[in-house]
Scaffold this motif. Structure first.
Motif, mmCIF file in Angstrom:
data_model
loop_
_atom_site.group_PDB
_atom_site.id
_atom_site.type_symbol
_atom_site.label_atom_id
_atom_site.label_comp_id
_atom_site.label_asym_id
_atom_site.label_seq_id
_atom_site.Cartn_x
_atom_site.Cartn_y
_atom_site.Cartn_z
ATOM 1 N N GLN A 3 -5.105 -6.609 -0.140
ATOM 2 C CA GLN A 3 -5.804 -5.343 0.066
ATOM 3 C C GLN A 3 -5.681 -4.867 1.514
ATOM 4 O O GLN A 3 -5.527 -3.671 1.762
ATOM 5 C CB GLN A 3 -7.283 -5.474 -0.332
ATOM 6 C CG GLN A 3 -7.508 -5.822 -1.788
ATOM 7 C CD GLN A 3 -6.906 -4.833 -2.756
ATOM 8 O OE1 GLN A 3 -7.083 -3.632 -2.631
ATOM 9 N NE2 GLN A 3 -6.168 -5.341 -3.725
ATOM 10 N N LYS A 30 3.614 2.886 0.160
ATOM 11 C CA LYS A 30 3.190 2.314 1.439
ATOM 12 C C LYS A 30 4.326 1.666 2.236
ATOM 13 O O LYS A 30 4.316 1.703 3.460
ATOM 14 C CB LYS A 30 2.105 1.252 1.215
ATOM 15 C CG LYS A 30 0.817 1.783 0.689
ATOM 16 C CD LYS A 30 0.091 2.519 1.775
ATOM 17 C CE LYS A 30 -1.269 2.962 1.256
ATOM 18 N NZ LYS A 30 -2.051 3.621 2.268
ATOM 19 N N GLY A 62 -3.985 -1.396 2.374
ATOM 20 C CA GLY A 62 -4.834 -0.365 2.956
ATOM 21 C C GLY A 62 -5.596 0.441 1.920
ATOM 22 O O GLY A 62 -6.194 1.459 2.229
ATOM 23 N N GLU A 63 -5.573 -0.022 0.696
ATOM 24 C CA GLU A 63 -6.273 0.662 -0.389
ATOM 25 C C GLU A 63 -6.506 -0.346 -1.510
ATOM 26 O O GLU A 63 -5.848 -1.375 -1.580
ATOM 27 C CB GLU A 63 -5.452 1.832 -0.926
ATOM 28 C CG GLU A 63 -4.122 1.411 -1.527
ATOM 29 C CD GLU A 63 -3.250 2.580 -1.938
ATOM 30 O OE1 GLU A 63 -2.670 2.502 -3.016
ATOM 31 O OE2 GLU A 63 -3.172 3.563 -1.183
ATOM 32 N N GLY A 64 -7.444 -0.013 -2.365
ATOM 33 C CA GLY A 64 -7.711 -0.883 -3.499
ATOM 34 C C GLY A 64 -6.700 -0.660 -4.608
ATOM 35 O O GLY A 64 -6.381 0.475 -4.937
ATOM 36 N N MET A 119 2.339 1.285 -5.330
ATOM 37 C CA MET A 119 1.880 0.952 -3.986
ATOM 38 C C MET A 119 3.048 0.535 -3.095
ATOM 39 O O MET A 119 3.146 0.977 -1.958
ATOM 40 C CB MET A 119 0.826 -0.158 -4.061
ATOM 41 C CG MET A 119 0.189 -0.533 -2.737
ATOM 42 S SD MET A 119 1.108 -1.698 -1.702
ATOM 43 C CE MET A 119 1.301 -3.079 -2.790
#
Length: 70
Positions: A12, A34, A16-18, A30
């Motif tokens: 996580q 990212k 940087g995000e759930g 993701m």
């Protein structure tokens, strides 16, 4: 044995995000958004992750986490 919660927290932090590291579509999205990592098409997401594990540390963490939840 490595703590599953600790691995999840590291994933996580990198992301940087759930997101759910057991959800194939969320992993692919993701990694692309990212880290600009595109998983190669293989017979499974696990095999795709293994083939790109050297691209970023988060991939190895995802592999470890998925192994602990299997």
């Amino acid at each position: 044995m490595t703590d599953k919660h600790f691995i999840f927290q590291r994933i996580q932090n990198y992301a940087g995000e759930g997101f759910d590291p057991t959800a194939d579509d969320q992993i692919a999205t993701m990694l692309q958004s990212k880290f600009n990592i595109y998983l190669p098409q293989r017979t499974s997401v696990d095999k795709s992750l293994e083939s790109t594990s050297s691209d970023h540390e988060i991939i190895d963490l995802i592999i470890q986490y998925r192994a602990l939840t299997a």
